[in-house]
Structures are given as C-alpha cells and as structure tokens.
Write a protein that holds these residues in place. Structure first.
Motif, short mmCIF file in Angstrom:
data_model
loop_
_atom_site.label_atom_id
_atom_site.label_comp_id
_atom_site.label_asym_id
_atom_site.label_seq_id
_atom_site.Cartn_x
_atom_site.Cartn_y
_atom_site.Cartn_z
N LEU A 252 0.91 -1.34 0.03
CA LEU A 252 0.03 0.11 -0.01
C LEU A 252 0.83 1.39 0.05
O LEU A 252 0.57 2.26 -0.59
N LEU A 253 2.01 1.24 0.78
CA LEU A 253 3.12 2.30 0.60
C LEU A 253 3.26 2.67 -0.99
O LEU A 253 3.16 3.91 -1.30
N SER A 256 0.48 4.21 -2.57
CA SER A 256 0.16 5.48 -2.35
C SER A 256 1.20 6.35 -3.11
O SER A 256 0.79 7.26 -3.61
N LYS A 257 2.36 6.06 -3.18
CA LYS A 257 3.38 6.76 -3.98
C LYS A 257 3.02 6.95 -5.34
O LYS A 257 3.00 7.88 -5.96
N ILE A 259 -0.18 6.93 -6.64
CA ILE A 259 -1.26 7.64 -6.57
C ILE A 259 -0.73 9.28 -6.68
O ILE A 259 -1.23 9.98 -7.59
N LEU A 260 0.30 9.57 -5.78
CA LEU A 260 0.66 10.99 -5.76
C LEU A 260 1.39 11.31 -7.12
O LEU A 260 1.34 12.35 -7.53
N ASN A 263 -0.52 11.72 -10.38
CA ASN A 263 -1.18 13.14 -10.14
C ASN A 263 -0.19 14.40 -10.58
O ASN A 263 -0.53 15.09 -11.34
N ALA A 266 0.31 14.12 -14.20
CA ALA A 266 -0.96 14.69 -15.20
C ALA A 266 -0.78 15.87 -15.28
O ALA A 266 -0.87 16.44 -16.20
N LYS A 267 -0.60 16.62 -14.03
CA LYS A 267 -0.70 18.14 -14.22
C LYS A 267 0.41 18.52 -15.08
O LYS A 267 0.38 19.31 -15.62
N ALA A 273 -5.33 11.92 -14.53
CA ALA A 273 -4.78 10.64 -14.09
C ALA A 273 -5.51 10.59 -12.95
O ALA A 273 -5.47 11.28 -12.17
N THR A 274 -6.04 9.47 -12.68
CA THR A 274 -6.93 9.27 -11.43
C THR A 274 -6.79 7.61 -10.97
O THR A 274 -6.68 6.78 -11.92
N VAL A 275 -6.80 7.49 -9.56
CA VAL A 275 -7.15 6.00 -9.34
C VAL A 275 -8.38 6.13 -8.69
O VAL A 275 -8.45 6.76 -7.72
N THR B 240 -13.60 10.60 -13.65
CA THR B 240 -12.37 11.06 -13.81
C THR B 240 -11.90 11.53 -15.23
O THR B 240 -10.66 12.03 -15.56
N MET B 245 -7.85 18.65 -13.24
CA MET B 245 -7.00 18.17 -12.29
C MET B 245 -7.38 19.50 -10.94
O MET B 245 -7.32 19.08 -10.07
N ARG B 248 -10.47 19.10 -8.66
CA ARG B 248 -10.86 17.98 -7.91
C ARG B 248 -10.75 17.99 -6.50
O ARG B 248 -9.94 18.78 -6.00
N ASP B 250 -10.11 14.95 -4.20
CA ASP B 250 -9.95 13.50 -4.33
C ASP B 250 -9.50 12.95 -2.89
O ASP B 250 -8.43 13.14 -2.54
N LEU B 252 -8.93 9.74 -2.21
CA LEU B 252 -7.82 8.84 -2.17
C LEU B 252 -6.47 9.39 -2.29
O LEU B 252 -5.36 8.98 -1.69
N LEU B 253 -6.44 10.76 -3.12
CA LEU B 253 -5.20 11.45 -3.22
C LEU B 253 -4.52 11.91 -1.86
O LEU B 253 -3.53 11.74 -1.34
N SER B 256 -3.40 8.85 0.22
CA SER B 256 -2.11 8.48 0.00
C SER B 256 -1.11 9.44 0.47
O SER B 256 -0.15 8.87 0.71
N ILE B 259 -0.69 8.55 4.08
CA ILE B 259 0.17 7.04 4.26
C ILE B 259 1.78 7.27 3.89
O ILE B 259 2.48 6.81 4.85
N LEU B 260 1.96 8.10 3.10
CA LEU B 260 3.55 8.30 2.82
C LEU B 260 3.98 9.06 3.97
O LEU B 260 5.08 8.95 4.41
#
Lengths: 431, 431
Positions: A252-253, A256-257, A259-260, A263, A266-267, A273-275, B240, B245, B248, B250, B252-253, B256, B259-260
């Motif tokens: 999960l770590l 999570s990386k 997912i960030l 993001n 994409a910018k 970009a999305t999960v 999505t 961007m 949003r 988000d 989950l973002l 995440s 978590i980090l």
C-alpha cells in the motif's frame, strides 16, 4: 430553422427524466422528490424495467423494435424511404452505482422527445430515424465501458463480453444476465448486420467547463484518448507492531506513492490521471498489506502526449517498487492495459451541422467547441460511421454522483439543438 | 533446574500444533502438509471446534473447565492447595484470515504441553494451574483486538463487545455468535468473578529481531504503546475523464499523502506507523473517490514519543486535507481513536523468573531482553495481575501470514522455558 414550425411540448422531456428516475432512485441529496440520483446497473432487474418501458414508449409512437444479442435496443421511427439506412441517435439508460439522473439517460430521452415531437406534428421524415439504448455503457457492474457499442462497432467480440463477470459477485456473467432479463435478442450485434447511417448523441458535459464559461451548448469536436492500466503490487504481509520500518515490503505504501506521482505527472502534461478503485489484501488493521491492485485511468486530448503519459506510468511504477521498501528486495509490480482508446475526432460535417443548429437556438456566444473528457457510445460508432455529440452544462461539473444536475432550461435547449440537427440532417442527406 | 527430573515427550508439542492446524488449514505455501497457514476466525464454526477439542484434551488431564460469558475457556489443573488462586498461563486459538499456525496457538498448546507433562510425571503442583484460551485476541472478524481479555481485565464492558459486528457481513454480532456456537458461558467474564494469581504467556516474536541476533529466547520486559486511529476523508465523487485536475477533491489522493507522510514520521521517531485497511467509495474505475476510510496503526516503545506521534498524525491529516485539492475548498477530514494502549511494563519478578529459566535452558548468550511489538492478552492481564511473556524466533520476522514459521527445536526450547518458569513459580509462590 426547420424546427420553428413544430409544436413542441416544453417541459415534457424533464418530466420524463424525473418520472423514469423512479426506476432506481438512489442517493437522496435534497428534500424534493427529484433530488436523488439513480442506481440502475446494466442488466439488472431495473435495467430490464427501463428497457421494457423504452420499448413500450417507442412502439406507441409507431416505432419498430430490434433487440440485438448484446442487449442493445433499436427503436426505428419510419420515414418516407424506409429501405435507406436510418439516421441514428442514442445513448444509454444504465447508470453508475452512484449515478445521477442525467448521464446517458438525457441522451436517450432527448431522442425519445425528438420522436414524440415528430409524431405530435404528424411529420414524416425523408429517412427512418433509429433511437438506440446502448447496453452497459457504464461498465460499472460488468467491467467494460461502452460494452455493447464496442461489440456493435467490431472493437471487441461478443464472446469476450459474454464472459464478463459481475464485479459484485465475481460469478454472474453478461450472458447469464442477458438471458435472465430477456434481452439476448435475435439480431446480431454488429454494424454490418444492423447498420446505421450516422450517430448523434446529446449528453451532459460531466465537467465544469461550460458552466464556468457560461455557455449553454458544447459542440464536441473530439473525445480524448484514454487508457485504463491495472496495476498490482506484491509485498509481504507482516505484523504492523513487530516489523521494523526498515524490514517492510508494504504494497500500500508503494501504491500510495504511485497515486501521488501520477497526479503530479498528469498536471505536468496537461492531462488527467486518477485511481478510483483499489483493493487491498489481506485488509486487516494490524497486517502490512501484501497485495494491492488498482486501476490507473489516464486521459489526454492529444495522442502523442497521452502516449508519453503511458510511458511515464511505467517509470513511476518501477520507482515505487524500488523506493518504498526497507532493506528488502524490491516489490513485485505488474501492470496490464485493460482498455485503450485513441483520440476520437468526430465527423466534421456533423459537427458543423450541430454548430449551425446551436447558433440558431442559443446564439454564437452561447456555444463552445470542446473535447469530451469521458468516453461515450459515440466514440465506438465513430469508428465506423459519421458521428458527433452535443453537450449541455453540468452544475459544479459534478457527475457519477447523485447530485448531478442540469438546469431544466438547459435540458430543453439541448433537446432543441438535437431536434433541429436531426431535422437538418434528414433534409440534407442523400442516399 | 526443576524440570530436569521430569520425563518430557520431545516433539509432542509440534505434533499437536500440526494436527490442530488442520482445523482451518488455509494458504498453502509449500508441498509439505504442514506448509499452510490457518484461518480460524474468532467465534466461527472452526473456533467452536478447536474450543471443543481444547476442553476435551484438558478434561482428559483431569482439568476442571469454566467458560465465561465472553467465550474465554479456563482449564484448571488441580494442585495441593485448591482454595488458592490458580497460577495462570494462556494465549489464544483464533487466527487472522491470513494467519499462520503459531501466533497465539503456540502459547495455548505450550500450556497444554506443560499440563500434559505434569500429568505424565504424576506431579501435583502446590497450587492449581489454569490454562486460558482467550477469546478473539486477533480482532480480525469482530474488530477489537484482545477482546475477551479486555473484558476480563475491566478495560471494556461485556455489553460493548456483545454488539461488535462481523466485519464481513456487518450484521452478525459477538453475542449472536457466542450463543450460536455455545460459548456464552455462565461464569461472569471478569477478574473479580474468576480471578487468576498471575499470567504467563509464550508467543512467537512475530518480528525479525531474535532471528537477526541469533538468540533463542526473548525475555519480554514490556509491550509497546499503540493507537488505532480511524480516519475518513470526504471529497467529491466526480468523473475522472471530465474533471480537470485543478477542480478535484480526491479523497484517495489525500489518503495516499497521509500514508506516505506517516511512514516518514514513524521513521523519524523510531516508531512504527502503518495503514493496513482502507475502504473507498464509490470504488469505480472512472469516478474520483469521494470517501476514503482507513485505520492508522501507530506504535512506540516509549509513551512520550508515542504521544508526539499521535500529535503529528493530526497535523498530517490537516495538511493532506488542505494540500491535495485543486481550486476547491479543503477536504473534510475526521478521525477518532478506536483503541489506545500505553506502554505495558511487565512484572519484574516474573520477568526475572523467566530470565533465570531461560539462562538454565538456553544459556545467557541465547536470550535477549526485548519489547513486544504486538499487543497480547498479557497486556490486558498485566493491568490487574503480575504478568510476563516469553518469545521465540519467527523466521524472516513473518507473521499474520501463512508462511509464519518457527524451527521445531526453537518451539521445544520455548516450551521448556515455560515449563521451568511455571514449576519455579509454583515452588516459590506463597499464598
């Protein structure tokens, strides 16, 4: 303006939207009975009920009905020249589990309102007009967006989609449900067996652009490219209390990386970009996640930039597998493309027709040329036949959410642009 | 060494571990029949079966049985002075869904092997000895770790745990299942109604320390502090493909980022922080997650540092709510503490007794004083009565995983330290 001489029942369309939203009303967000979303998953009992209703309504207008073997319903309003291919329009009546009452539904019911208007005005078009309810556009229950329009357009096989499994029970297939609800029709699901001349689709924008620009009609020139990439990280399930940070391999770590990082990526590309979906195993508070699976949705209006984004995703995955572990060996990471669609450029002549109808109805200052962010059934039909789309504003850009909302005046304006476009096309087309 | 004069059936304990692991064998990781984990969730049919077996085995040794009204089973081997409080030892027979065959089980079955050894040697202790199978230590199915030992120790009420719901169906309660499997006993679950003199527990380390130091026995001085914090981020479910961007929110973002950030934070404090469980809504590939709920597990061997970590979590949550959004308003974030336990310092006299037994059996160079990373039933008993723990090595530090493994020689050595400790305590204790 061809529709000028037609008697039009204002408000009938929004009334139909609200009355049919009772089939699956879900997610109350206000005190008015119309302030709910709709949960009407593809091939569910509710989907059967709305299909039955659709057939009944269109039959009452004099339409002939065809159901193909992937659950698409074609209602054809007769014209003068019924041996010619029908002019097509359509969208979908299924929804997301957290859907609103406009997405897809607005397109089918606007088409229905076009046919009702022809009927009420005793108008016989030159060519037949087919309104399509495309089956499982959302891909929420059976995981393939634009499922049945993809089969119709030859993008994927009937056999493949028959085997898709219900994500909620991982057992029931599309074929099972088509049979169960009685929508495994006898017409082959394909453009060659059951052709259309063209395809028009009106849809809510599902984004904030028209609203923020204060425009009423979006003339959609293209739909952006998108890819769904399924990713799995495999680490080691260990006790959260006894495993020092430097000994961990935490799936999960790493996720999570990613997912960030996607993001930011994409910018930097001006894309998206999305999960939206992520599954953990074993999913226990005091166990380090061993396996995490998720889907990355990336989109761009330019094919080259889109491909660059795809390549960056690969780098981001490798980096996360290497740089979130302790002293151990890197995490295992695998990925596969579930779906990929290039940029869809719509037919220029049809786009011009929509533009001219919109100019007449809302004026040049109230329309905006734009790119569709979402995929639509029109992205599939566009592979084979001239296709174009009309957008109307979405309040706060919200969609796939019970709060999805479009002002009734805008609902009506969009329908009038569709009606005018269909009339223009019918009057201008030659066999 | 008091146990020197006892005939001891070497290998009987590991044989019992392997034979009982058939009740719930799950997660094959090798070709040998013993190379599986165990999935035996608290209050399941399998838990009933192992409790029944435990009662049958201990009765056969002459034990009297008490079942309390939170499902704990007390098997008391008689001594010379049966009016005195019994010497206690125990652990748990329930497992994680991805559990191994040693966690908890090793403690109960080592206790059983102690009683068998007394019986086989016709030894009558000075005081009765009670072996406890504590109910639902794992908290995996009904979400409270050390559930029934917490009630016994007065940390939480019987009424509270009766209402806990099965995480898999969100319906069935602890009370329902206690009744269904016949383990809602007639003894009140409390130290005052059903007291013990002390509590010894042997357990696998579940971490890599003993193995990496090449020591055979861990003498556990304390168990680290830990807190479970449930966090919910609320954003907005949007499409999505159509939501730029910068528009949003988000959930989950934000999750995440947390978590980090807690990972870095834990490293900087020399503590532990993990997210093992995370739920998304609506969990659809092409919808931005609206709501994400997860639990942060933070641990430290020092109470002050642990409290600093808790305070940093609050800052990390606020920062993520503010700094992962686009142009919108911050995400809503809420958190609540599900469970909190301070550092548990075990009884010095009992720790010294374990140390002296371990010195005799494995030698001073093979033991190591350590902190327990995990919570254990002994953390609860330690609130009220003298308590101490013994650890044996875990291969690769793996636990809560089918691959959990301890060498049979180490299994046997740990048992011998427990036996010697129980004999020493019995011989030294005064009423």
């Amino acid at each position: 303006m061809l529709s000028k001489r037609f008697q039009i029942q204002s408000g009938k369309l929004i009334e139909t939207i609200h009355s049919t939203a009772k089939l699956g009303a879900h997610g109350v967000w206000g005190s008015d009975p119309t302030q709910t979303g709709v949960k009407r998953l593809a091939l569910s009992d509710l989907d059967k009920q709305i299909k039955d209703w659709f057939i009944q309504e269109t039959k009452a207008l004099g339409c002939s009905i065809k159901v193909d073997n992937v659950g698409n319903v074609f209602a054809t309003y007769p014209g003068k020249n019924n041996s010619a291919l029908p002019t097509g329009m359509g969208s979908h009546l299924d929804t997301q589990p957290t859907g609103g009452r406009y997405d897809g539904i607005y397109g089918v019911l606007s088409g229905l309102q076009v046919l009702r208007t022809l009927k009420e005005n005793n108008f016989v078009p030159n060519y037949p007009i087919t309104l399509v309810d495309w089956c499982n556009e959302e891909g929420a229950r059976f995981p393939m967006s634009m499922m049945a329009s993809s089969v119709w357009a030859g993008i994927c096989s009937k056999e493949t989609v028959y085997q898709l499994k219900d994500v909620y029970d991982n057992k029931t297939t599309v074929e099972d449900e088509l049979k169960r609800i009685g929508y495994l029709g006898d017409i082959e699901c394909s453009h060659s067996a059951n052709p259309l001349k063209c395809h028009f689709e009106i849809h809510i924008e599902q984004g904030p652009i028209l609203e923020s620009m204060q425009r009423k009609i979006g003339v959609v020139d293209s739909a952006q490219a998108y890819t769904w990439i399924e990713v799995t990280f495999m680490g080691v399930a260990q006790h959260t209390g006894t495993t020092p940070m430097e000994f961990r391999r935490d799936a999960l770590l790493a996720s999570s990386k990613v997912i960030l990082d996607i993001n930011k990526m994409a910018k930097s590309h001006g894309g998206l970009a999305t999960v939206g979906k992520l599954d953990l195993q074993p999913a226990v508070v005091n166990v380090i996640p061993e396996k995490v699976t998720f889907v990355i949705d990336i989109r761009h209006s330019d094919d080259v930039a889109h491909q660059e984004m795809e390549q960056e995703v690969e780098k981001i995955l490798k980096d996360a597998a290497l740089n979130t572990i302790g002293n151990g060996i890197p995490l295992e990471v695998s990925s596969r493309t579930l779906y990929k669609s290039p940029v869809n450029k719509f037919n220029k002549d049809l786009v011009a027709l929509i533009e001219s109808s919109a100019k007449e109805i809302v004026g040049e200052d109230n329309l905006h040329h734009m790119v569709s962010g979402a995929g639509h059934d029109s992205c599939c039909t566009n592979r084979l036949i001239p296709t174009a789309m009309i957008f109307v504003p979405s309040k706060d850009g919200i969609s796939h959410n019970p709060k999805e909302y479009t002002d009734p005046k805008e609902i009506e304006l969009g329908f009038r642009v569709l009606l005018e476009t269909i009339l223009k096309y019918d009057s201008l087309r030659t066999e």
